[in-house]
Design a protein around this motif. Sequence first.
Motif, PDB file in Angstrom:
ATOM      1  N   THR A  30       0.831  -1.210   0.000  1.00 54.19           N
ATOM      2  CA  THR A  30       0.000   0.000   0.000  1.00 54.19           C
ATOM      3  C   THR A  30       0.857   1.248   0.000  1.00 54.19           C
ATOM      4  O   THR A  30       0.558   2.226  -0.686  1.00 54.19           O
ATOM      5  CB  THR A  30      -0.930   0.000   1.231  1.00 54.19           C
ATOM      6  OG1 THR A  30      -1.755  -1.168   1.178  1.00 54.19           O
ATOM      7  CG2 THR A  30      -1.818   1.232   1.247  1.00 54.19           C
ATOM      8  N   LYS A  33       2.060   1.907  -3.521  1.00 54.10           N
ATOM      9  CA  LYS A  33       1.092   2.101  -4.589  1.00 54.10           C
ATOM     10  C   LYS A  33       0.027   3.154  -4.305  1.00 54.10           C
ATOM     11  O   LYS A  33      -0.590   3.670  -5.233  1.00 54.10           O
ATOM     12  CB  LYS A  33       0.401   0.772  -4.920  1.00 54.10           C
ATOM     13  CG  LYS A  33       1.328  -0.238  -5.568  1.00 54.10           C
ATOM     14  CD  LYS A  33       0.556  -1.462  -6.019  1.00 54.10           C
ATOM     15  CE  LYS A  33       1.465  -2.439  -6.763  1.00 54.10           C
ATOM     16  NZ  LYS A  33       0.711  -3.618  -7.238  1.00 54.10           N
ATOM     17  N   PHE A  34      -0.209   3.497  -3.048  1.00 53.35           N
ATOM     18  CA  PHE A  34      -1.307   4.400  -2.743  1.00 53.35           C
ATOM     19  C   PHE A  34      -0.840   5.512  -1.823  1.00 53.35           C
ATOM     20  O   PHE A  34      -0.199   5.250  -0.803  1.00 53.35           O
ATOM     21  CB  PHE A  34      -2.462   3.633  -2.089  1.00 53.35           C
ATOM     22  CG  PHE A  34      -3.718   4.440  -1.980  1.00 53.35           C
ATOM     23  CD1 PHE A  34      -4.455   4.753  -3.107  1.00 53.35           C
ATOM     24  CD2 PHE A  34      -4.164   4.899  -0.747  1.00 53.35           C
ATOM     25  CE1 PHE A  34      -5.623   5.501  -3.015  1.00 53.35           C
ATOM     26  CE2 PHE A  34      -5.326   5.638  -0.642  1.00 53.35           C
ATOM     27  CZ  PHE A  34      -6.055   5.941  -1.789  1.00 53.35           C
ATOM     28  N   TYR A  67      -3.418   6.723  -6.605  1.00 55.22           N
ATOM     29  CA  TYR A  67      -2.824   5.413  -6.866  1.00 55.22           C
ATOM     30  C   TYR A  67      -1.647   5.582  -7.810  1.00 55.22           C
ATOM     31  O   TYR A  67      -1.741   6.271  -8.825  1.00 55.22           O
ATOM     32  CB  TYR A  67      -3.868   4.480  -7.485  1.00 55.22           C
ATOM     33  CG  TYR A  67      -3.330   3.088  -7.761  1.00 55.22           C
ATOM     34  CD1 TYR A  67      -3.293   2.126  -6.746  1.00 55.22           C
ATOM     35  CD2 TYR A  67      -2.859   2.749  -9.026  1.00 55.22           C
ATOM     36  CE1 TYR A  67      -2.804   0.856  -6.991  1.00 55.22           C
ATOM     37  CE2 TYR A  67      -2.374   1.475  -9.272  1.00 55.22           C
ATOM     38  CZ  TYR A  67      -2.340   0.534  -8.251  1.00 55.22           C
ATOM     39  OH  TYR A  67      -1.846  -0.721  -8.495  1.00 55.22           O
ATOM     40  N   GLY A  81      -6.120   9.868  -9.112  1.00 55.47           N
ATOM     41  CA  GLY A  81      -6.898   9.682  -7.901  1.00 55.47           C
ATOM     42  C   GLY A  81      -8.088  10.607  -7.807  1.00 55.47           C
ATOM     43  O   GLY A  81      -8.650  11.036  -8.820  1.00 55.47           O
TER      44      GLY A  81
END
Length: 235
Positions: A30, A33-34, A67, A81
């Motif tokens: 996470t 990637k985010f 993302y 996003g």
Amino acid sequence: LYSTAMKKIILTLLSIFFLGVAFSQVNETTIRKFNLGVGISTDIWQGLPSGMDTRTINQGAQVFGMYNHRVNESSIYFAGGIGVSTHNLYSNSYIVDIKADSIDFRAIPDNISYRRSKICLAYIDVPLEFRIKTDKQFRIAFGFKFGFKINAHTKYVGNRFSIDENGDAQPRDAVDVIEKQKDIKQIETWRYGPTFRIGYKWFNVTVYYQLSKVFKVDKGPELYPVSVGIAIIPF
């Protein structure tokens, strides 16, 4: 300062942000990637009508999640996003008639005492950007974002006044009032413009240059903001 609906949206996104922070402590995928971030900014307003002066600081705020997609194992990422942002225009002016076909601003006379006269705008944004991240944790990003208006209102705090048949403000009494006018119909539903960000680790300096005008064509002055601020992106 914002409507009830706006407060709920911001509180929801802030909750998502802090939940994401907690979750990311145990999920490295996470983190890569985010991204979740918050920011504050000031708007430098362009296209002001004659006689309108603005405050030095016209504060706004942003909450967003994006993302990240890494391009071929390089240091370049493509990110997209969604977020919420607010803008404020604090000025020495009032709107003559908010229901008129075209918005007309006039300066508040010196014989009327006031603390605040502003327009507040809020948008749901879709940001897209290319990011470069170095091994030493420097970051730079170029992008573009589109926004959909979810709130537009005025707020006045000061002595009560009335507007005569010529559109001029006339003092009524020295009693302070708080007046809001919602749903300014002459404002564009959509907005867009390029973005730029540079930073180190969590701390980033941000710039947004709005290409679209705030008011619809021939429905008001050709106002648009240039927003400069800082953003905290923990991951």
